[in-house]
Design an enzyme around this catalytic site. Sequence first.
Site, PDB file in Angstrom:
ATOM      1  N   ARG B 267       0.837  -1.211   0.000  1.00 40.84           N
ATOM      2  CA  ARG B 267       0.000   0.000   0.000  1.00 40.84           C
ATOM      3  C   ARG B 267       0.861   1.247   0.000  1.00 40.84           C
ATOM      4  NH1 ARG B 267      -3.993  -3.029   4.171  1.00 40.84           N
ATOM      5  NH2 ARG B 267      -5.148  -4.061   2.508  1.00 40.84           N
ATOM      6  N   PHE B 405      -6.835  -2.452  -6.409  1.00 35.15           N
ATOM      7  CA  PHE B 405      -5.976  -3.501  -5.836  1.00 35.15           C
ATOM      8  C   PHE B 405      -5.192  -3.033  -4.608  1.00 35.15           C
ATOM      9  CE2 PHE B 405      -2.683  -3.320  -9.649  1.00 35.15           C
ATOM     10  CZ  PHE B 405      -2.270  -2.080  -9.256  1.00 35.15           C
ATOM     11  N   GLU B 406      -4.519  -3.981  -3.979  1.00 33.53           N
ATOM     12  CA  GLU B 406      -3.842  -3.767  -2.687  1.00 33.53           C
ATOM     13  C   GLU B 406      -4.855  -3.359  -1.601  1.00 33.53           C
ATOM     14  OE1 GLU B 406      -0.571  -4.340  -2.299  1.00 33.53           O
ATOM     15  OE2 GLU B 406       0.192  -4.288  -4.340  1.00 33.53           O
ATOM     16  N   GLY B 407      -6.041  -3.928  -1.665  1.00 29.13           N
ATOM     17  CA  GLY B 407      -7.106  -3.527  -0.745  1.00 29.13           C
ATOM     18  C   GLY B 407      -7.824  -2.341  -1.368  1.00 29.13           C
TER      19      GLY B 407
END
Lengths: 248, 596
Positions: B267, B405-407
Amino acid sequence: MKIAVCVSHVPDTATRIKVGDDGKTIDQTGVTYVVNPYDEFAIEEALKTKEALGGEVVAISLGGDQNKETIRKALAMGVDSGVLLKDDSQRDSLSVAKALAEEIKAQGAEIVFFGKQSVDYDNSIVGQLTAELLGYNSVTVAVSLKIEGDKVVAEREIEGGKEVVETTLPVVITAQKGLNEPRYASLKGIMAAKRKTIEEKPAAEFESKVEVIRMKKPPEKAPGKIVGTDASAAAELVRLLREEAKVI
Amino acid sequence: MAEENKAEALKGGEFLIKETNPETVFIPEDINEEQKLMADTVREFVEKEIMPRLDAIDKQEPGLTTSLLEKAGETGLLSTSIPEEYGGIGQDFNTNTIIAMEMGPSHSFGVSYAAHTGIGTLPILYYGTEEQKQKYLPKLATGELKSAYCLTEPTSGSDALSAKTTAKLSDDGKYYILNGQKMWITNGGFADILITFAQVDGDKFTAFIIPTDSEGFTRGEEENKLGIKGSSTRALFLDNVKVPKENVLGEIGKGHYIAFNILNIGRFKLGAMTTGGAKRFISVAVQYANERKQFGKTIGSFGAIKHKLAEMAIRTFVSEAAILRTSGLINQRVEELKAQGESYSSALIKAAEEYAIESSIMKVFGSEMLDYVVDEVVQVHGGYGYSEEYPAARAYRDSRINRIFEGTNEINRLLVVDMLVKRSMKGRLDLMTPAMGIQKELLSIPSFGEEPEGLLAKEMEAVRKAKKAALMVAGSAVQKFMQKLGEQQEIIMNITDMVIEIFAAESAILRTLKFANKNGEAAAKYFVDMTKVYVSEALEKINLYGKHAVSAFAEGDELKVLLLGLKRFTKFDPVNVIKLRREVADKMLEENKYCF
């Protein structure tokens, strides 16, 4: 074999240059400096020559402390050591060449590389002057190079074509785009460069015979003119070329 | 960084309750000569290897991305976070941040690169056994092996721990046998090894290293995606795939530690890459605005365009300030932990966890900033922005994935408040004392102190108060809903948005002050302009988010008190933002690029 490569530290070509308040130098604010692009070909060729013939490569630069950045980049690409000939003044090409020639002689370098010109003043002259002062042969604007024993075979760009020339060592080569594809300074190379030395010494003093009196930007180019898009425009085009541009 | 400054470094999330000395933040001007040379190499690599091949990469020309990854490996770009004993060049956290920023504008390749060097490599570096590290890291560093990270499944996205893939120990106890399906796997088309998560004995979430030449492993077709078309994205199938039990990564049942800790770093990196991308795309827009003429003038001479150019620059400047500030904090913590005897890996994991709140903030801020920027880059180009002939279109579609993406940004927004509340309950972060103080302050008569004086002093004071506003809203929401706050997602989002604005605005002030202290106020003119615009608008947003939140859960006198408090804590005299934005835009038009 000692190989020297002479490098200069120039304003990034993408920078918008402004003339300084003194009217004689460029305004330094916001200007980023880079390795002279033609010198990157010279560095690459010096490294390739070393890889083929053995020996070591020394990078030499004349200028202020900031030139160390350019030397450091050369070291990161694989050059073995660096020399900074310190001088913060403005010199003419001959005075630069004299100081470089002295250092090259002291280093005992027999093969010397330059970029074909520095993109700051674009005089395209320091390489040749240095060769002359050293009594070395020189090949300018080289686009290919082969050195075997004492023999040097190089291809150089000339108006409208290329010529192949032969000469012998010791030699000065000035590099043109196309001579090679410069390598990246690998991240390992950048770390290794930290452990390499840059020798600093004052540049030998020589009188400058050229004095910069005034610096100004070239006049804005007039916009192009479209006189037509088919054959019917030919007559008008010829008239303009003859009467306005006066080229035919 | 000087010794006396070290002691002042804030813990994760503490920015909400404490002040930061500007001298302690990491800013672009602190980048050293060696880091600059490395950044130059990455920029040259992107310029020479990636930019001329963007079309071919997007068409997924066979072998192209893998050969570019190998070339990146040769240049050292895959090994910057791998220590020397495993064939890497072990650079510190800040250097890795700078490299990620430079890789930012590389479109699809940047995604392949980030998946390989980040989520594909770091789990082995951080959690691998000595044998696993020796076996894989040197080859990941050169690019001889390419890696992918397989967490998501068709029915488990944001709810990652509900994965259905199973791993069963063989009867002889030597192998695990994996069965299941993974979705949206970046580098899925060519990865040689997979960091894969599966449930052992039904509920022990565990990570495995799976070679893709294993029997029973198959790849699905390439997804036809909205953007980043050049990155390989596939579904992967595991049908009785047998891997030696030595391929278990970390401990059985501890896979979620790996998954979440790696995501913390991912993140943060996403925030860095989006910031780097924005800087380049703004230059594209500035150059177009200087060339394109309408009504006899370049379009850059019109106020409507100046507004866009300036606003893009301001958000990017703020993002860069915040990402480097966060990087500096993580870097310092890593070095401190290493000095205390922690291993390289555990120091990084702990430091990344400490600043997980800031990393989630930067994921959200960076991705939304970039989406704003590329949208306006298209707009500045008018019709040409919609044409594939110009770089704007690709920038636009490739940016969109970053919010997913990445949460997703929604998950990250929920996480910010969740982490703050949990840390507060555990006593890691004392939000209660200041929150109680604010409650008392609310019932007292406001003091009319003197106007603060000095560079950006008013802005600093405003951010100080905005923190009170956020604590007031968050504190009352927690009191109201207690354990059930998690069900109030809209309110949580409002609180997170207040927190994000505070972190961003404060970072801009700190960057500008540090720069001005060193180079003088005159040299910092545009930084000051940009900071003033950002802070003044951030306060209005903070006020609005706060109003939405409190109106949802308070009424009558309580609501009145809260609204008055919000008004008091977000009060800020209007600034001539039009004039300031024009100055910022004019400077870029003069330099013909993003120049901050």
